[in-house]
Design a protein around this motif. Structure first.
Motif, short mmCIF file in Angstrom:
data_model
loop_
_atom_site.label_atom_id
_atom_site.label_comp_id
_atom_site.label_asym_id
_atom_site.label_seq_id
_atom_site.Cartn_x
_atom_site.Cartn_y
_atom_site.Cartn_z
N ASP A 12 88.31 -6.51 -30.01
CA ASP A 12 89.41 -7.32 -29.50
C ASP A 12 90.29 -7.87 -30.62
OD1 ASP A 12 87.69 -9.19 -30.52
OD2 ASP A 12 87.51 -10.36 -28.70
N GLY A 13 90.07 -7.40 -31.84
CA GLY A 13 90.92 -7.78 -32.96
C GLY A 13 91.16 -6.56 -33.84
N THR A 14 92.41 -6.32 -34.19
CA THR A 14 92.73 -5.15 -35.01
C THR A 14 93.70 -5.54 -36.11
OG1 THR A 14 94.57 -4.53 -33.57
CG2 THR A 14 92.43 -3.56 -33.07
N MET A 15 93.81 -4.67 -37.13
CA MET A 15 94.81 -4.80 -38.18
C MET A 15 95.18 -3.40 -38.64
SD MET A 15 92.79 -5.90 -41.69
CE MET A 15 92.57 -7.54 -41.16
N SER A 16 96.28 -3.30 -39.33
CA SER A 16 96.71 -1.99 -39.80
C SER A 16 95.76 -1.49 -40.90
CB SER A 16 98.14 -2.06 -40.32
OG SER A 16 98.19 -2.87 -41.47
N LYS A 17 95.69 -0.17 -41.06
CA LYS A 17 94.78 0.41 -42.04
C LYS A 17 95.08 -0.04 -43.48
CE LYS A 17 93.29 4.45 -39.52
NZ LYS A 17 93.26 5.91 -39.47
N PRO A 18 96.36 -0.08 -43.90
CA PRO A 18 96.59 -0.53 -45.29
C PRO A 18 96.07 -1.94 -45.55
CG PRO A 18 98.54 0.56 -44.45
CD PRO A 18 97.59 0.42 -43.30
N TRP A 19 96.27 -2.85 -44.59
CA TRP A 19 95.74 -4.21 -44.77
C TRP A 19 94.22 -4.20 -44.80
CZ3 TRP A 19 97.65 -8.33 -46.72
CH2 TRP A 19 99.02 -8.57 -46.67
N GLY A 20 93.61 -3.42 -43.93
CA GLY A 20 92.15 -3.35 -43.90
C GLY A 20 91.57 -2.78 -45.18
N LEU A 21 92.23 -1.75 -45.72
CA LEU A 21 91.74 -1.14 -46.96
C LEU A 21 91.92 -2.07 -48.16
CD1 LEU A 21 93.00 2.51 -46.52
CD2 LEU A 21 90.65 1.69 -46.41
N PHE A 22 92.86 -2.99 -48.08
CA PHE A 22 93.09 -3.95 -49.16
C PHE A 22 92.27 -5.22 -48.97
CE2 PHE A 22 95.46 -7.79 -50.41
CZ PHE A 22 95.44 -7.62 -51.78
N LEU A 23 92.23 -5.72 -47.76
CA LEU A 23 91.66 -7.04 -47.49
C LEU A 23 90.13 -7.07 -47.61
CD1 LEU A 23 92.48 -9.90 -46.74
CD2 LEU A 23 92.20 -9.28 -44.35
N PHE A 24 89.43 -6.13 -47.00
CA PHE A 24 87.97 -6.18 -47.01
C PHE A 24 87.37 -6.05 -48.41
CE2 PHE A 24 88.23 -4.77 -42.40
CZ PHE A 24 88.04 -6.04 -41.93
N PRO A 25 87.81 -5.11 -49.25
CA PRO A 25 87.27 -5.08 -50.61
C PRO A 25 87.65 -6.31 -51.43
CG PRO A 25 88.27 -2.98 -50.08
CD PRO A 25 88.61 -3.91 -48.97
N THR A 26 88.83 -6.87 -51.18
CA THR A 26 89.26 -8.06 -51.90
C THR A 26 88.37 -9.25 -51.55
OG1 THR A 26 91.53 -7.25 -51.92
CG2 THR A 26 91.21 -9.59 -52.34
N ILE A 27 88.06 -9.41 -50.29
CA ILE A 27 87.18 -10.50 -49.86
C ILE A 27 85.78 -10.31 -50.46
CG2 ILE A 27 85.97 -11.48 -47.87
CD1 ILE A 27 88.56 -11.03 -46.28
N THR A 28 85.28 -9.08 -50.45
CA THR A 28 83.96 -8.80 -51.01
C THR A 28 83.92 -9.11 -52.50
OG1 THR A 28 83.64 -7.08 -49.35
CG2 THR A 28 82.19 -7.03 -51.27
N ALA A 29 84.94 -8.68 -53.23
CA ALA A 29 84.99 -8.96 -54.67
C ALA A 29 85.12 -10.45 -54.93
CB ALA A 29 86.16 -8.20 -55.31
N GLY A 30 85.89 -11.15 -54.11
CA GLY A 30 86.03 -12.59 -54.27
C GLY A 30 84.72 -13.32 -54.05
N LEU A 31 83.96 -12.89 -53.05
CA LEU A 31 82.66 -13.51 -52.81
C LEU A 31 81.70 -13.24 -53.96
CD1 LEU A 31 82.16 -12.83 -49.01
CD2 LEU A 31 82.47 -15.04 -50.12
N LEU A 32 81.75 -12.04 -54.53
CA LEU A 32 80.90 -11.72 -55.67
C LEU A 32 81.22 -12.63 -56.84
CD1 LEU A 32 78.82 -9.88 -57.07
CD2 LEU A 32 80.74 -8.41 -57.70
#
Length: 53
Positions: A12-32
């Motif tokens: 029930d929630g979506t985003m465009s592929k470019p944002w997804g490819l950028f956002l998820f790794p960025t959040i993961t690296a930030g948490l690390l």
């Protein structure tokens, strides 16, 4: 790209592929970086060291 699912398993929630490819790794690296930095900036550093064993 699905980003959120309901209790029944429907996307029930979506985003465009470019944002997804950028956002998820960025959040993961930030948490690390955050998890590495927390012991360095914690005023009670000795308590963290005692739990690492």
């Amino acid at each position: 790209m699905a980003t959120h699912w309901s209790v029944s398993g429907d996307a029930d929630g979506t985003m465009s592929k470019p944002w997804g490819l950028f956002l998820f790794p960025t959040i993961t690296a930030g948490l690390l970086v955050l998890f590495i930095a927390i012991p360095q900036i914690d005023p009670l550093r000795e308590n963290i060291l005692s739990f690492r064993e």
